[in-house]
Design a protein around this motif. Structure first.
Motif, PDB file in Angstrom:
ATOM      1  N   LEU A  25       0.817  -1.212   0.000  1.00 58.70           N
ATOM      2  CA  LEU A  25       0.000   0.000   0.000  1.00 58.70           C
ATOM      3  C   LEU A  25       0.852   1.263   0.000  1.00 58.70           C
ATOM      4  O   LEU A  25       0.422   2.305  -0.500  1.00 58.70           O
ATOM      5  N   LEU A  26       2.058   1.176   0.553  1.00 55.35           N
ATOM      6  CA  LEU A  26       2.943   2.338   0.590  1.00 55.35           C
ATOM      7  C   LEU A  26       3.723   2.531  -0.710  1.00 55.35           C
ATOM      8  O   LEU A  26       4.379   3.545  -0.890  1.00 55.35           O
ATOM      9  N   GLY A  27       3.653   1.556  -1.592  1.00 57.33           N
ATOM     10  CA  GLY A  27       4.311   1.709  -2.886  1.00 57.33           C
ATOM     11  C   GLY A  27       5.294   0.631  -3.273  1.00 57.33           C
ATOM     12  O   GLY A  27       5.837   0.648  -4.384  1.00 57.33           O
ATOM     13  N   ALA A  28       5.552  -0.341  -2.384  1.00 58.41           N
ATOM     14  CA  ALA A  28       6.451  -1.446  -2.749  1.00 58.41           C
ATOM     15  C   ALA A  28       5.780  -2.310  -3.813  1.00 58.41           C
ATOM     16  O   ALA A  28       4.553  -2.435  -3.842  1.00 58.41           O
ATOM     17  N   ARG A  29       6.595  -2.908  -4.675  1.00 59.14           N
ATOM     18  CA  ARG A  29       6.060  -3.816  -5.696  1.00 59.14           C
ATOM     19  C   ARG A  29       6.550  -5.248  -5.482  1.00 59.14           C
ATOM     20  O   ARG A  29       6.228  -6.138  -6.255  1.00 59.14           O
ATOM     21  N   ALA A  30       7.354  -5.434  -4.425  1.00 61.45           N
ATOM     22  CA  ALA A  30       7.829  -6.781  -4.111  1.00 61.45           C
ATOM     23  C   ALA A  30       8.093  -6.884  -2.618  1.00 61.45           C
ATOM     24  O   ALA A  30       8.432  -5.898  -1.962  1.00 61.45           O
ATOM     25  N   TYR A  31       7.929  -8.108  -2.112  1.00 62.72           N
ATOM     26  CA  TYR A  31       8.122  -8.404  -0.690  1.00 62.72           C
ATOM     27  C   TYR A  31       8.796  -9.757  -0.630  1.00 62.72           C
ATOM     28  O   TYR A  31       8.237 -10.762  -1.090  1.00 62.72           O
ATOM     29  N   CYS A  32      10.034  -9.802  -0.112  1.00 57.81           N
ATOM     30  CA  CYS A  32      10.730 -11.086  -0.083  1.00 57.81           C
ATOM     31  C   CYS A  32      11.658 -11.186   1.123  1.00 57.81           C
ATOM     32  O   CYS A  32      11.884 -10.207   1.831  1.00 57.81           O
ATOM     33  N   GLN A  48      20.427 -16.059  -4.139  1.00 62.09           N
ATOM     34  CA  GLN A  48      20.555 -15.194  -5.308  1.00 62.09           C
ATOM     35  C   GLN A  48      19.425 -15.449  -6.299  1.00 62.09           C
ATOM     36  O   GLN A  48      18.904 -14.520  -6.919  1.00 62.09           O
ATOM     37  N   SER A  49      19.030 -16.702  -6.459  1.00 62.95           N
ATOM     38  CA  SER A  49      17.968 -17.038  -7.410  1.00 62.95           C
ATOM     39  C   SER A  49      16.661 -16.341  -7.057  1.00 62.95           C
ATOM     40  O   SER A  49      15.908 -15.934  -7.947  1.00 62.95           O
ATOM     41  N   LEU A  50      16.381 -16.180  -5.755  1.00 63.12           N
ATOM     42  CA  LEU A  50      15.171 -15.476  -5.324  1.00 63.12           C
ATOM     43  C   LEU A  50      15.238 -14.018  -5.756  1.00 63.12           C
ATOM     44  O   LEU A  50      14.295 -13.482  -6.357  1.00 63.12           O
ATOM     45  N   PHE A  51      16.354 -13.343  -5.461  1.00 63.31           N
ATOM     46  CA  PHE A  51      16.496 -11.932  -5.809  1.00 63.31           C
ATOM     47  C   PHE A  51      16.469 -11.720  -7.319  1.00 63.31           C
ATOM     48  O   PHE A  51      15.925 -10.728  -7.804  1.00 63.31           O
ATOM     49  N   ASP A  52      17.057 -12.683  -8.053  1.00 64.80           N
ATOM     50  CA  ASP A  52      17.022 -12.587  -9.514  1.00 64.80           C
ATOM     51  C   ASP A  52      15.593 -12.724 -10.036  1.00 64.80           C
ATOM     52  O   ASP A  52      15.190 -12.024 -10.965  1.00 64.80           O
ATOM     53  N   SER A  53      14.810 -13.628  -9.428  1.00 70.63           N
ATOM     54  CA  SER A  53      13.406 -13.800  -9.822  1.00 70.63           C
ATOM     55  C   SER A  53      12.616 -12.535  -9.570  1.00 70.63           C
ATOM     56  O   SER A  53      11.827 -12.097 -10.410  1.00 70.63           O
ATOM     57  N   VAL A  54      12.820 -11.947  -8.389  1.00 70.36           N
ATOM     58  CA  VAL A  54      12.135 -10.704  -8.046  1.00 70.36           C
ATOM     59  C   VAL A  54      12.484  -9.627  -9.076  1.00 70.36           C
ATOM     60  O   VAL A  54      11.604  -8.924  -9.583  1.00 70.36           O
ATOM     61  N   SER A  55      13.759  -9.511  -9.399  1.00 69.35           N
ATOM     62  CA  SER A  55      14.204  -8.500 -10.359  1.00 69.35           C
ATOM     63  C   SER A  55      13.577  -8.697 -11.735  1.00 69.35           C
ATOM     64  O   SER A  55      13.177  -7.733 -12.386  1.00 69.35           O
ATOM     65  N   ARG A  56      13.479  -9.963 -12.175  1.00 70.81           N
ATOM     66  CA  ARG A  56      12.874 -10.240 -13.487  1.00 70.81           C
ATOM     67  C   ARG A  56      11.404  -9.836 -13.509  1.00 70.81           C
ATOM     68  O   ARG A  56      10.924  -9.244 -14.472  1.00 70.81           O
ATOM     69  N   VAL A  57      10.674 -10.160 -12.440  1.00 78.53           N
ATOM     70  CA  VAL A  57       9.250  -9.809 -12.368  1.00 78.53           C
ATOM     71  C   VAL A  57       9.073  -8.292 -12.388  1.00 78.53           C
ATOM     72  O   VAL A  57       8.222  -7.756 -13.098  1.00 78.53           O
ATOM     73  N   LEU A  58       9.890  -7.589 -11.612  1.00 78.08           N
ATOM     74  CA  LEU A  58       9.804  -6.133 -11.582  1.00 78.08           C
ATOM     75  C   LEU A  58      10.130  -5.528 -12.938  1.00 78.08           C
ATOM     76  O   LEU A  58       9.476  -4.583 -13.383  1.00 78.08           O
TER      77      LEU A  58
END
Length: 199
Positions: A77-84, A90-100
């Motif tokens: 609600l404050l403006g974030a587009r990802a929560y992890c 590293q694979s998690l952060f890379d996935s988040v980056s690809r989605v964004l």
């Protein structure tokens, strides 16, 4: 895609696995369209940081040490587009980056089901009713299937249509309801047990 991290906490975000640009003042950075700003709940003022970061770029991520639905709801609600998770691989952060990068929203699978109903309670659903009125009868059928949590394949089977046709209807729904993906669609419309009557 540059990844900016607000004062990287120790023992998180394996510094050897990714390139992070560390900063202490959000005002000091200049973001490109595909860049992202990562804020951690390690900082007491993470809420204010998300608001400031979302004024700099659209790709804001909240890193947490323990998944918590209200915390995630607040971040979105404050403006974030990802929560992890801050201790992810590293694979998690890379996935988040690809989605964004593709304009989507990333939330952990563990909280996906609860996300739509949690965020929905804060949204003004009446604002979406006029847009729903522009949907064709078939689009309303497909939307009902989405609200029931069905996959495209299941919706196609129920409506006796091809999966390709369902994908076309989903694309039309996303365009008409101004959503990037299914998660965005559900977040924008919310929990529809009562909204289905309008379809």
């Amino acid at each position: 895609m540059k990844r900016y991290i607000l004062n990287k906490p120790q023992n998180s975000l394996n510094s050897n696995s990714m390139d992070w640009i560390e900063f202490s003042e959000i005002q000091s950075i200049s973001c490109g369209k595909e860049d992202s700003i990562w804020v951690s709940t390690f900082h007491k003022n993470w809420r204010e940081s998300i608001i400031a970061a979302s004024g700099k770029c659209r790709n804001v991520v909240l890193l947490t040490y323990q998944y918590d639905r209200p915390e995630m709801q607040t971040a979105l609600l404050l403006g974030a587009r990802a929560y992890c998770h801050a201790l992810g691989q590293q694979s998690l952060f890379d996935s988040v980056s690809r989605v964004l990068k593709e304009g989507g929203i990333w939330v952990p699978n563990e909280l996906y089901v609860n996300t739509t109903s949690a965020v929905a309670t804060t949204l003004d659903l009446k604002a979406k009713v006029p847009e729903i009125g522009t949907l064709t009868a078939r689009e309303k059928d497909v939307l009902t299937g989405i609200l029931d949590g069905l996959s495209n394949k299941e919706i196609a089977r129920n409506l006796k249509l091809t999966e390709r046709t369902i994908k076309e209807h989903v694309g039309s729904l996303l365009k008409k309801l101004n959503a990037k993906d299914r998660i965005g669609l559900l977040l924008s419309l919310g929990e529809f047990s009562h909204l289905k009557d309008a379809l």
